[in-house]
Design a protein around this motif. Structure first.
Motif, PDB file in Angstrom:
ATOM      1  N   LYS A   1       0.824  -1.205   0.000  1.00 22.52           N
ATOM      2  CA  LYS A   1       0.000   0.000   0.000  1.00 22.52           C
ATOM      3  C   LYS A   1       0.861   1.258   0.000  1.00 22.52           C
ATOM      4  CE  LYS A   1      -4.158  -1.851   2.226  1.00 22.52           C
ATOM      5  NZ  LYS A   1      -5.078  -1.746   3.392  1.00 22.52           N
ATOM      6  N   VAL A   2       1.929   1.227   0.776  1.00 28.04           N
ATOM      7  CA  VAL A   2       2.828   2.380   0.810  1.00 28.04           C
ATOM      8  C   VAL A   2       3.506   2.547  -0.550  1.00 28.04           C
ATOM      9  CG1 VAL A   2       4.877   3.377   1.892  1.00 28.04           C
ATOM     10  CG2 VAL A   2       3.199   2.155   3.295  1.00 28.04           C
ATOM     11  N   ASP A   3       3.857   1.436  -1.183  1.00 22.32           N
ATOM     12  CA  ASP A   3       4.447   1.504  -2.526  1.00 22.32           C
ATOM     13  C   ASP A   3       3.498   2.184  -3.507  1.00 22.32           C
ATOM     14  OD1 ASP A   3       6.754   0.223  -1.739  1.00 22.32           O
ATOM     15  OD2 ASP A   3       6.062  -1.772  -2.335  1.00 22.32           O
ATOM     16  N   ASP A   4       2.211   2.013  -3.274  1.00 24.09           N
ATOM     17  CA  ASP A   4       1.196   2.623  -4.146  1.00 24.09           C
ATOM     18  C   ASP A   4       0.883   4.067  -3.767  1.00 24.09           C
ATOM     19  OD1 ASP A   4       0.972   0.299  -5.605  1.00 24.09           O
ATOM     20  OD2 ASP A   4      -0.708  -0.483  -4.431  1.00 24.09           O
ATOM     21  N   GLY A   5       1.603   4.579  -2.770  1.00 20.39           N
ATOM     22  CA  GLY A   5       1.460   5.989  -2.425  1.00 20.39           C
ATOM     23  C   GLY A   5       0.518   6.289  -1.280  1.00 20.39           C
ATOM     24  N   THR A   6       0.121   5.286  -0.510  1.00 19.37           N
ATOM     25  CA  THR A   6      -0.817   5.491   0.600  1.00 19.37           C
ATOM     26  C   THR A   6      -0.170   5.119   1.916  1.00 19.37           C
ATOM     27  OG1 THR A   6      -2.654   4.901  -0.852  1.00 19.37           O
ATOM     28  CG2 THR A   6      -3.081   4.875   1.512  1.00 19.37           C
ATOM     29  N   ARG A   7      -0.294   5.981   2.905  1.00 17.52           N
ATOM     30  CA  ARG A   7       0.156   5.591   4.242  1.00 17.52           C
ATOM     31  C   ARG A   7      -0.732   4.461   4.739  1.00 17.52           C
ATOM     32  NH1 ARG A   7       1.613  11.228   4.923  1.00 17.52           N
ATOM     33  NH2 ARG A   7       3.801  11.337   5.558  1.00 17.52           N
ATOM     34  N   ALA A   8      -0.133   3.524   5.480  1.00 15.27           N
ATOM     35  CA  ALA A   8      -0.862   2.315   5.863  1.00 15.27           C
ATOM     36  C   ALA A   8      -0.806   2.101   7.367  1.00 15.27           C
ATOM     37  CB  ALA A   8      -0.275   1.100   5.144  1.00 15.27           C
ATOM     38  N   VAL A   9      -1.894   1.559   7.913  1.00 21.43           N
ATOM     39  CA  VAL A   9      -1.956   1.310   9.351  1.00 21.43           C
ATOM     40  C   VAL A   9      -2.789   0.074   9.621  1.00 21.43           C
ATOM     41  CG1 VAL A   9      -3.937   2.866   9.586  1.00 21.43           C
ATOM     42  CG2 VAL A   9      -2.582   2.289  11.613  1.00 21.43           C
ATOM     43  N   ASN A  10      -2.342  -0.727  10.569  1.00 13.93           N
ATOM     44  CA  ASN A  10      -3.135  -1.834  11.097  1.00 13.93           C
ATOM     45  C   ASN A  10      -2.718  -2.032  12.549  1.00 13.93           C
ATOM     46  OD1 ASN A  10      -4.423  -4.182  11.850  1.00 13.93           O
ATOM     47  ND2 ASN A  10      -4.010  -5.263   9.936  1.00 13.93           N
ATOM     48  N   VAL A  11      -3.577  -1.602  13.447  1.00 13.31           N
ATOM     49  CA  VAL A  11      -3.292  -1.746  14.876  1.00 13.31           C
ATOM     50  C   VAL A  11      -4.403  -2.541  15.568  1.00 13.31           C
ATOM     51  CG1 VAL A  11      -1.865   0.318  15.040  1.00 13.31           C
ATOM     52  CG2 VAL A  11      -4.342   0.511  15.332  1.00 13.31           C
ATOM     53  N   LEU A  12      -5.122  -3.336  14.793  1.00 17.72           N
ATOM     54  CA  LEU A  12      -6.195  -4.139  15.367  1.00 17.72           C
ATOM     55  C   LEU A  12      -5.622  -5.169  16.326  1.00 17.72           C
ATOM     56  CD1 LEU A  12      -8.437  -4.778  12.224  1.00 17.72           C
ATOM     57  CD2 LEU A  12      -8.841  -3.138  14.085  1.00 17.72           C
ATOM     58  N   LEU A  13      -6.243  -5.292  17.488  1.00 13.90           N
ATOM     59  CA  LEU A  13      -5.836  -6.296  18.458  1.00 13.90           C
ATOM     60  C   LEU A  13      -6.620  -7.574  18.218  1.00 13.90           C
ATOM     61  CD1 LEU A  13      -5.602  -4.102  21.683  1.00 13.90           C
ATOM     62  CD2 LEU A  13      -3.738  -4.911  20.229  1.00 13.90           C
ATOM     63  N   SER A  14      -6.028  -8.679  18.604  1.00 12.70           N
ATOM     64  CA  SER A  14      -6.627  -9.985  18.344  1.00 12.70           C
ATOM     65  C   SER A  14      -6.785 -10.763  19.641  1.00 12.70           C
ATOM     66  CB  SER A  14      -5.734 -10.779  17.372  1.00 12.70           C
ATOM     67  OG  SER A  14      -6.128 -12.127  17.303  1.00 12.70           O
ATOM     68  N   ARG A  15      -7.813 -11.596  19.696  1.00 16.08           N
ATOM     69  CA  ARG A  15      -7.988 -12.502  20.826  1.00 16.08           C
ATOM     70  C   ARG A  15      -7.402 -13.877  20.536  1.00 16.08           C
ATOM     71  NH1 ARG A  15     -11.741 -11.252  24.906  1.00 16.08           N
ATOM     72  NH2 ARG A  15     -12.730  -9.220  24.646  1.00 16.08           N
ATOM     73  N   GLU A  16      -6.895 -14.095  19.316  1.00 19.21           N
ATOM     74  CA  GLU A  16      -6.396 -15.407  18.927  1.00 19.21           C
ATOM     75  C   GLU A  16      -4.926 -15.432  18.520  1.00 19.21           C
ATOM     76  OE1 GLU A  16      -9.341 -14.224  17.324  1.00 19.21           O
ATOM     77  OE2 GLU A  16     -10.568 -15.173  18.883  1.00 19.21           O
ATOM     78  N   GLU A  17      -4.415 -14.332  17.990  1.00 22.77           N
ATOM     79  CA  GLU A  17      -3.081 -14.343  17.385  1.00 22.77           C
ATOM     80  C   GLU A  17      -1.984 -14.671  18.411  1.00 22.77           C
ATOM     81  OE1 GLU A  17      -0.751 -14.997  15.137  1.00 22.77           O
ATOM     82  OE2 GLU A  17      -1.753 -13.567  13.798  1.00 22.77           O
ATOM     83  N   THR A  18      -1.205 -15.725  18.122  1.00 24.37           N
ATOM     84  CA  THR A  18      -0.037 -16.060  18.935  1.00 24.37           C
ATOM     85  C   THR A  18       1.219 -16.268  18.081  1.00 24.37           C
ATOM     86  OG1 THR A  18      -0.465 -18.445  18.846  1.00 24.37           O
ATOM     87  CG2 THR A  18      -1.481 -17.208  20.668  1.00 24.37           C
ATOM     88  N   TYR A  19       1.088 -16.229  16.744  1.00 22.80           N
ATOM     89  CA  TYR A  19       2.193 -16.471  15.806  1.00 22.80           C
ATOM     90  C   TYR A  19       2.835 -17.841  16.040  1.00 22.80           C
ATOM     91  CZ  TYR A  19       1.769 -11.413  15.103  1.00 22.80           C
ATOM     92  OH  TYR A  19       1.290 -10.149  14.849  1.00 22.80           O
ATOM     93  N   ALA A  20       2.038 -18.788  16.539  1.00 22.72           N
ATOM     94  CA  ALA A  20       2.575 -20.101  16.908  1.00 22.72           C
ATOM     95  C   ALA A  20       3.158 -20.853  15.724  1.00 22.72           C
ATOM     96  CB  ALA A  20       1.489 -20.943  17.567  1.00 22.72           C
ATOM     97  N   ASP A  21       2.667 -20.582  14.510  1.00 20.47           N
ATOM     98  CA  ASP A  21       3.112 -21.322  13.332  1.00 20.47           C
ATOM     99  C   ASP A  21       4.308 -20.679  12.640  1.00 20.47           C
ATOM    100  OD1 ASP A  21       1.364 -19.160  12.705  1.00 20.47           O
ATOM    101  OD2 ASP A  21       1.189 -19.924  10.658  1.00 20.47           O
ATOM    102  N   ILE A  22       4.782 -19.554  13.156  1.00 24.21           N
ATOM    103  CA  ILE A  22       5.895 -18.844  12.526  1.00 24.21           C
ATOM    104  C   ILE A  22       7.186 -19.153  13.269  1.00 24.21           C
ATOM    105  CG2 ILE A  22       6.877 -16.576  12.023  1.00 24.21           C
ATOM    106  CD1 ILE A  22       4.062 -15.557  11.558  1.00 24.21           C
TER     107      ILE A  22
END
Length: 480
Positions: free
Chosen positions: A147-168
């Motif tokens: 999105k930034v490459d396309d000229g738009t500032r980008a944001v994602n600060v959504l919090l999650s009740r599930e995310e643990t990055y366990a598979d990474i």
């Protein structure tokens, strides 16, 4: 969780890194790909998160650089615990801005806790960054960069009740190849009135224990000999299997049981953890530590204040007597356990007598070392909403000085107790002061420095006789 600052009594510890650039060990031959630079501030969890980010972007073909001026994408992983940390980040962003002006197309982003809390200021008011990403949105980074490459500032600060990055599988950054962090949970359900973590990292959720054990096994197979299990409050770790096919034989796992599972990977794999909470640490955890020699006899148990009224205002959910009870349990079940802590001076309405209660509990426990801060009001916290920050700065600093001086005395005393004893030390690297000396930590987390013996290499366990000490370091020699 303990901040990555140099605590009294622990100068040469890995945790002394602050604002350190981290570099992937990725495929450096793909020079045509975009270069990534990540800089991390704050707690151990932030450094572990940077390893997650590195893994996500490495999979997308990024290579890395240790020089931000050469980077195409620059990220700073931030901390919002104290005001001076935020100011350091702002100053650093201005340096990145200067580099960006000389290199059109460079993307500058803010990750982590400060990203969530100050997103509008960074993006709109100060316009210092192109992308803002909260702790639960790192999987979205490739999309946000596009999105930034396309000229738009980008944001994602959504919090999650599930995310643990366990598979990474994290990419180990600036690693010595011997010690590593394993994140076992994310978020925090405690609502300490001074703390922003519940608002910036979301609700508590525990990672699948099978993925944790697997990561520990992989690290051991790769030559690592120590892992630190990370969480805002590891003692509240609790994993419950989902009611899905194939889980009928699985049972819930608490922290004591997880500790045992990781310890059983190999007796040659040391296990540490951080951070504990006085309201949650159980005798079951302590007995598990006592049973397994490779679970290190060291606990970080933040007290914050020694006064019950102040603890109630802090919403710590324990009082002075409860804390002392937990200390007594540790001393009884694990007599030779190292204990460190966090202390805040000058919290809202703290009287001189209440400050003396903090000094007296320090005398009672005699911590091996401590992370000590003057209270800094954080916007959006319960304390900022409910209480006046009414202790003058000069009094806060004077009380902090008294706490620091007392801790220096205790740190020296605790190390002096270890002189004349033989310690099992994992060689982590060369001393910062001389390549003629090795350094590593003993079971109690004390840093030990000793002359190089060519019979042993980094990653080996050695027996070291403590011969002398400073207030921060045990000095000795290898004995065969």
């Amino acid at each position: 969780m303990a901040m990555i600052e140099t605590p009294i009594g622990l100068k040469e510890h890995d945790e002394s890194r602050q604002g350190e650039a981290v570099m992937l060990k990725g495929n450096q031959e793909e020079q045509h790909n975009r270069k990534l630079y990540i800089e991390s501030y704050g707690c151990q969890m932030n450094f572990a998160d940077s390893e997650i980010v590195a893994s996500i972007l490495l999979d997308k073909g990024f290579t890395t650089t240790a020089d931000y001026k050469e980077a195409d994408v620059v990220f700073i992983n931030t901390c919002s615990i104290r005001e001076n940390a935020e100011q350091r980040v702002r100053n650093r962003l201005k340096e990145f801005e200067a580099a960006k002006n000389k290199k059109p197309g460079m993307i500058v982003g803010v990750l982590g806790c400060m990203a969530e809390r100050l997103k509008s200021k960074f993006l709109e008011e100060e316009k210092l960054v192109d992308v803002v990403v909260g702790p639960d949105a790192y999987r979205d980074l490739p999309n946000l960069i596009e999105k930034v490459d396309d000229g738009t500032r980008a944001v994602n600060v959504l919090l999650s009740r599930e995310e643990t990055y366990a598979d990474i599988s994290p990419v180990r950054l600036n690693t010595n190849g011997i010690t590593a962090f394993i994140s076992i949970m994310r978020g925090c359900d405690n609502m300490c009135s001074f703390c922003v973590v519940p608002f910036t990292r979301g609700r508590e959720r525990s990672r699948d224990p099978h993925s944790i054990v697997r990561e520990a096994q992989e690290l051991f197979a790769a030559g690592y000999r120590e892992v630190t299990l990370l969480g805002q409050n590891v003692d509240s770790y609790k994993w419950t299997p989902q009611a899905t096919e194939g889980t009928a034989d699985q049972k819930p796992v608490n922290f004591a049981q997880l500790l045992v599972k990781v310890a059983q990977v190999s007796p040659l794999l040391r296990v540490r953890f951080s951070t504990s909470h006085p309201k949650d640490i159980t005798d079951e955890v302590l007995y598990s530590m006592a049973k397994y020699d490779n679970i290190c006899n060291y606990i970080h148990l933040p007290v914050q204040s020694g006064n019950s009224r102040i603890l109630e205002l802090m919403n710590r959910t324990y009082d002075r007597s409860w804390y002392i009870d937990r200390i007594q349990a540790i001393r009884t079940i694990i007599p030779d356990c190292g204990i460190s802590t966090d202390v805040i001076t000058g919290f809202c309405s703290e009287t001189e007598e209440e400050h003396q209660d903090t000094l007296s509990i320090m005398d009672y426990v005699q911590y091996d070392y401590a992370y000590m801060f003057a209270y800094s009001e954080r916007p959006g916290t319960l304390a900022a909403k409910r209480y006046a920050d009414d202790i003058p700065e000069d009094i806060k600093k004077r009380r902090l000085t008294e706490v620091v001086n007392k801790q220096r005395e205790h740190s020296l005393k605790r190390l002096q107790e270890q002189v004349g004893k033989v310690h099992n030390v994992l060689i982590e690297g060369f001393s910062k002061r001389s390549d003629k000396d090795y350094c590593g930590r003993n079971d109690r987390n004390a840093m030990v420095v000793f002359p190089v013996n060519t019979k042993y290499k980094i990653g080996d366990y050695v027996q070291v006789l403590g011969e002398s000490c400073t207030s921060a370091t045990l000095i000795g020699k290898i004995i065969d």
